[in-house]
Each structure stands twice: as structure tokens, then as C-alpha cells.
Design a protein around this motif. Structure first.
Motif, PDB file in Angstrom:
ATOM      1  N   VAL A  11       5.034  -6.273  81.096  1.00 18.34           N
ATOM      2  CA  VAL A  11       4.533  -7.253  80.660  1.00 18.34           C
ATOM      3  C   VAL A  11       3.459  -6.586  79.990  1.00 18.34           C
ATOM      4  N   GLU A  12       1.957  -5.751  80.102  1.00 17.99           N
ATOM      5  CA  GLU A  12       0.656  -6.203  79.792  1.00 17.99           C
ATOM      6  C   GLU A  12       0.915  -5.696  78.205  1.00 17.99           C
ATOM      7  N   LEU A  13       2.295  -4.708  77.847  1.00 14.36           N
ATOM      8  CA  LEU A  13       2.394  -4.080  76.523  1.00 14.36           C
ATOM      9  C   LEU A  13       2.277  -4.797  75.317  1.00 14.36           C
ATOM     10  N   HIS A  78       8.099   6.854  75.680  1.00 16.80           N
ATOM     11  CA  HIS A  78       7.600   8.361  76.655  1.00 16.80           C
ATOM     12  C   HIS A  78       6.760   8.596  76.609  1.00 16.80           C
ATOM     13  N   SER A  79       6.934   8.667  78.287  1.00 23.25           N
ATOM     14  CA  SER A  79       5.148   8.949  79.341  1.00 23.25           C
ATOM     15  C   SER A  79       5.712   9.360  80.567  1.00 23.25           C
ATOM     16  N   PHE A  80       4.743   9.916  80.987  1.00 19.86           N
ATOM     17  CA  PHE A  80       5.031  10.699  82.753  1.00 19.86           C
ATOM     18  C   PHE A  80       5.916   9.413  83.763  1.00 19.86           C
ATOM     19  N   ARG A  81       4.798   8.358  83.261  1.00 23.37           N
ATOM     20  CA  ARG A  81       5.037   7.011  84.021  1.00 23.37           C
ATOM     21  C   ARG A  81       5.194   5.962  82.975  1.00 23.37           C
ATOM     22  N   ALA A  82       5.857   4.794  83.851  1.00 27.52           N
ATOM     23  CA  ALA A  82       6.299   3.655  82.562  1.00 27.52           C
ATOM     24  C   ALA A  82       5.049   2.878  83.660  1.00 27.52           C
ATOM     25  N   ILE A  84       0.914   0.711  83.139  1.00 25.07           N
ATOM     26  CA  ILE A  84       0.712   0.211  81.185  1.00 25.07           C
ATOM     27  C   ILE A  84      -0.901   1.211  81.308  1.00 25.07           C
ATOM     28  N   ALA A  85      -1.321   1.679  82.085  1.00 24.52           N
ATOM     29  CA  ALA A  85      -1.905   3.107  81.904  1.00 24.52           C
ATOM     30  C   ALA A  85      -1.836   4.068  81.147  1.00 24.52           C
ATOM     31  N   GLU A  86      -0.481   4.366  81.361  1.00 26.25           N
ATOM     32  CA  GLU A  86      -0.236   5.397  80.424  1.00 26.25           C
ATOM     33  C   GLU A  86       0.550   4.382  78.622  1.00 26.25           C
ATOM     34  N   LEU A  87       0.484   3.845  79.020  1.00 25.73           N
ATOM     35  CA  LEU A  87       1.520   3.438  77.860  1.00 25.73           C
ATOM     36  C   LEU A  87       1.047   2.856  77.170  1.00 25.73           C
ATOM     37  N   ALA A  88      -0.361   2.011  77.729  1.00 26.02           N
ATOM     38  CA  ALA A  88      -1.542   1.277  76.770  1.00 26.02           C
ATOM     39  C   ALA A  88      -1.383   2.086  75.566  1.00 26.02           C
ATOM     40  N   PRO A  89      -1.679   3.064  75.773  1.00 26.15           N
ATOM     41  CA  PRO A  89      -2.019   4.287  74.566  1.00 26.15           C
ATOM     42  C   PRO A  89      -1.229   3.795  72.926  1.00 26.15           C
ATOM     43  N   LEU A  90       0.105   3.338  73.630  1.00 28.16           N
ATOM     44  CA  LEU A  90       1.698   3.206  72.564  1.00 28.16           C
ATOM     45  C   LEU A  90       1.678   2.391  72.118  1.00 28.16           C
ATOM     46  N   ALA A  91       0.597   1.300  72.335  1.00 27.33           N
ATOM     47  CA  ALA A  91       0.381  -0.090  72.079  1.00 27.33           C
ATOM     48  C   ALA A  91       0.817  -0.296  70.394  1.00 27.33           C
ATOM     49  N   PRO A  92      -0.200   0.527  69.307  1.00 27.17           N
ATOM     50  CA  PRO A  92      -0.168   0.691  68.373  1.00 27.17           C
ATOM     51  C   PRO A  92       1.107   1.677  67.530  1.00 27.17           C
TER      52      PRO A  92
END
Length: 122
Positions: A11-13, A78-82, A84-92
Motif C-alpha cells: 500500500v505504501e506504493l 516487474h521486480s524480484f520481490r513485491a 516496497i524497498a524494491e518497488l519504491a523506485p518504480l513509483a515515478p
């Protein structure tokens, strides 16, 4: 664009997406009380509630559902894990995808560790 974060997406995304582009109205499956809905039912509920895009990590949904005819756009992360640390850079990238995506289209933002640009289908 009114977008929905699928169950597996942290949800942080949503907050990070709002920071990247405040114009998007981002909700979660939990916000809508749609937890546990199968993909077909979820797409129908989204369409009825006026959502335009689903943000998900489920890479199979585009093959299991007819996205071009669904009336919903799909952003598949697409990231190795779901996490937030890995998905956060995808937010923009996700916020930018919501700026240009059309109903029935699919966009695949890649985690920064992958040197491929955002892929667009539809």
C-alpha cells in the motif's frame, strides 16, 4: 486516472505514486473491500466503480484475462520481490505510465536493476 493497487502490491506504493503525480486517484483493493476477488470479478468491479487502471505484480493476469476488451488498463510491475524497498523506485514510472496509458493497454515498468525501458503493449 483512477487506479487500483492489487492485493499483492504494498500500500505504501500508492503514497509514493501520489507524491510523483498528485493528479492520480490511487486506491487499494483493501480500501474498496475487494480483497479475495478473482481477477475477472475484480476487473468488472473496477469498471463499474470507474477505475481506469490496475497496478499489479501478477504477470499472469494479461494472459488469463482479455485486457484489451476489459475496459481497464493494466500496469504490471516487474521486480524480484513485491517489497516496497524494491518497488519504491518504480513509483515515478508507474505515475508516468498512468499519464499515457489507454484503456485496454498494458505497460510493464521494470525494476531499476533491469536496464530495459518501460514496455508498452496494447
Amino acid at each position: 486516472m483512477r487506479a487500483l493497487l492489487d492485493e499483492q502490491v504494498p500500500v505504501e506504493l500508492g503514497a509514493l505514486m501520489r507524491q510523483a503525480n498528485w493528479r492520480h486517484d490511487v486506491h487499494t483493493v483493501a480500501d474498496m473491500d475487494w480483497k479475495g476477488l478473482k481477477n475477472g470479478a475484480l476487473l468488472r468491479e473496477m469498471r463499474a466503480a470507474g477505475f481506469g487502471a490496475l497496478v499489479t505484480i501478477d504477470r499472469r493476469i494479461e494472459y488469463q484475462q482479455n485486457i484489451p476488451r476489459s475496459g481497464i488498463a493494466l500496469v504490471v510491475l516487474h521486480s524480484f520481490r513485491a517489497r516496497i524497498a524494491e518497488l519504491a523506485p518504480l513509483a515515478p514510472d508507474v505515475a508516468a505510465a498512468l499519464d499515457v496509458i489507454q484503456l485496454g493497454e498494458i505497460i510493464h515498468p521494470q525494476a531499476p536493476t533491469v536496464d530495459e525501458p518501460m514496455q508498452r503493449r496494447g
